[in-house]
Design an enzyme around this catalytic site. Sequence first.
Site, PDB file in Angstrom:
ATOM      1  N   LYS A   1       0.716  -1.137  -0.053  1.00 21.61           N
ATOM      2  CA  LYS A   1      -0.333  -0.253   0.083  1.00 21.61           C
ATOM      3  C   LYS A   1       0.954   1.396   0.235  1.00 21.61           C
ATOM      4  O   LYS A   1       2.142   1.074  -0.044  1.00 21.61           O
ATOM      5  CB  LYS A   1      -1.033   0.085   1.180  1.00 21.61           C
ATOM      6  CG  LYS A   1      -0.411   0.289   2.952  1.00 21.61           C
ATOM      7  CD  LYS A   1       0.515   1.525   2.840  1.00 21.61           C
ATOM      8  CE  LYS A   1       1.296   0.745   4.391  1.00 21.61           C
ATOM      9  NZ  LYS A   1       1.740   2.323   4.845  1.00 21.61           N
TER      10      LYS A   1
ATOM     11  N   MET B   1      11.472  -4.990   5.198  1.00 18.44           N
ATOM     12  CA  MET B   1      10.531  -4.528   6.166  1.00 18.44           C
ATOM     13  C   MET B   1      11.113  -3.302   6.602  1.00 18.44           C
ATOM     14  O   MET B   1      11.768  -2.763   6.326  1.00 18.44           O
ATOM     15  CB  MET B   1      11.113  -6.225   7.566  1.00 18.44           C
ATOM     16  CG  MET B   1      10.951  -6.888   6.743  1.00 18.44           C
ATOM     17  SD  MET B   1      12.050  -8.764   7.975  1.00 18.44           S
ATOM     18  CE  MET B   1      10.404  -7.793   9.431  1.00 18.44           C
TER      19      MET B   1
ATOM     20  N   LEU C   1       5.399   0.547   2.870  1.00 16.81           N
ATOM     21  CA  LEU C   1       4.282  -0.437   2.959  1.00 16.81           C
ATOM     22  C   LEU C   1       3.632  -0.917   2.666  1.00 16.81           C
ATOM     23  O   LEU C   1       2.417  -1.920   2.420  1.00 16.81           O
ATOM     24  CB  LEU C   1       5.631  -0.778   1.233  1.00 16.81           C
ATOM     25  CG  LEU C   1       6.299   0.037   0.534  1.00 16.81           C
ATOM     26  CD1 LEU C   1       7.008  -1.271  -0.133  1.00 16.81           C
ATOM     27  CD2 LEU C   1       5.585   1.068  -0.276  1.00 16.81           C
TER      28      LEU C   1
ATOM     29  N   GLY D   1       3.900  -4.533   4.514  1.00 18.39           N
ATOM     30  CA  GLY D   1       4.180  -5.563   3.677  1.00 18.39           C
ATOM     31  C   GLY D   1       3.945  -6.812   5.446  1.00 18.39           C
ATOM     32  O   GLY D   1       2.990  -7.739   5.065  1.00 18.39           O
TER      33      GLY D   1
ATOM     34  N   SER E   1       0.307  -6.402   5.529  1.00 12.43           N
ATOM     35  CA  SER E   1      -0.801  -7.103   4.067  1.00 12.43           C
ATOM     36  C   SER E   1      -0.526  -8.453   4.794  1.00 12.43           C
ATOM     37  O   SER E   1      -1.348  -9.538   4.133  1.00 12.43           O
ATOM     38  CB  SER E   1       0.203  -6.742   2.891  1.00 12.43           C
ATOM     39  OG  SER E   1      -0.516  -7.330   1.785  1.00 12.43           O
TER      40      SER E   1
ATOM     41  N   ASP F   1      -3.322  -1.083  10.466  1.00  8.77           N
ATOM     42  CA  ASP F   1      -2.741  -1.649   9.068  1.00  8.77           C
ATOM     43  C   ASP F   1      -3.885  -2.748   8.594  1.00  8.77           C
ATOM     44  O   ASP F   1      -3.911  -2.149   7.974  1.00  8.77           O
ATOM     45  CB  ASP F   1      -1.714  -0.724   9.053  1.00  8.77           C
ATOM     46  CG  ASP F   1      -1.183   0.559   8.247  1.00  8.77           C
ATOM     47  OD1 ASP F   1      -1.640   1.347   9.264  1.00  8.77           O
ATOM     48  OD2 ASP F   1       0.108   0.696   8.623  1.00  8.77           O
TER      49      ASP F   1
END
EC number: 2.7.1.148
Length: 283
Positions: free
Chosen positions: A10, A100, A104, A106, A109, A141
Amino acid sequence: MMTHWPSPAKLNLFLYITGQRADGYHTLQTLFQFLDYGDTLHIEPRHDGEIHLLTPVNGVENEDNLIVRAARLLMKVASESGRLPAGSGADISIEKRLPMGGGLGGGSSNAATVLVALNHLWQCGLSIDELATLGLTLGADVPVFVRGHAAFAEGVGEILTPVNPPEKWYLVAPPGVSLPTPVIFKDPQLPRNTPKRSIDTLLKCEFSNDCEVIARKRFREVDAALSWLLEYAPSRLTGTGACVFAEFDTESCARQVLEQAPEWLNAFVAKGVNLSPLHRELL
């Protein structure tokens, strides 16, 4: 049966810190959009009730990994509510592309993909709302990845309103450093009182990120990457960093700039998408 599950990145297209609660958490306004780029999880159901992570991360115990924690959380909640078929388990491995500590999403997600995938494979029947609630206990998130649509987020990131920002092309640049979120949020110079604005107002304004000034000050690699990108296009930090990105109207424009990127900038091009690749696979 689907065994390869997308775990997309993201971007925070903007991020504003609007206050700090008594418990220390910061309140914010941010705009999440997914990328058609990310990790891939390989999940094979087991029938002995065990969870095995086949690709451990150096320095992280498997039981502390968000992937395993998400699987065990779903197993526990589904079992307690009588919705876990007997013997449900899984072998899980990951093809890691996202850095990491990069901003983003990770790890978040990965956790969301595990919740969505195992709920499907085990046929537990939990709703998206239930999965998002579970996800919030794993990280702020995680719910946006569970819900799978670009969103305007408020509160500490848990209050989500679906939106459809333009799906532009991005050149995303990991500067090669991991930027721990607490380093940003504990910095005394972090802006903490940006006025709250409506979604409509924010979408019409020039986008920015309140964390960017701190990331550039504390990490010269972030400053160097952003300085380079800004020579070519509007560019910003995503999340609390360390990744930065530049936006373009076309893929060809983004790739032309990528071809000029210095070797130390391990950049890639991806398209912003409002429907998560994970949820697109489930349609």
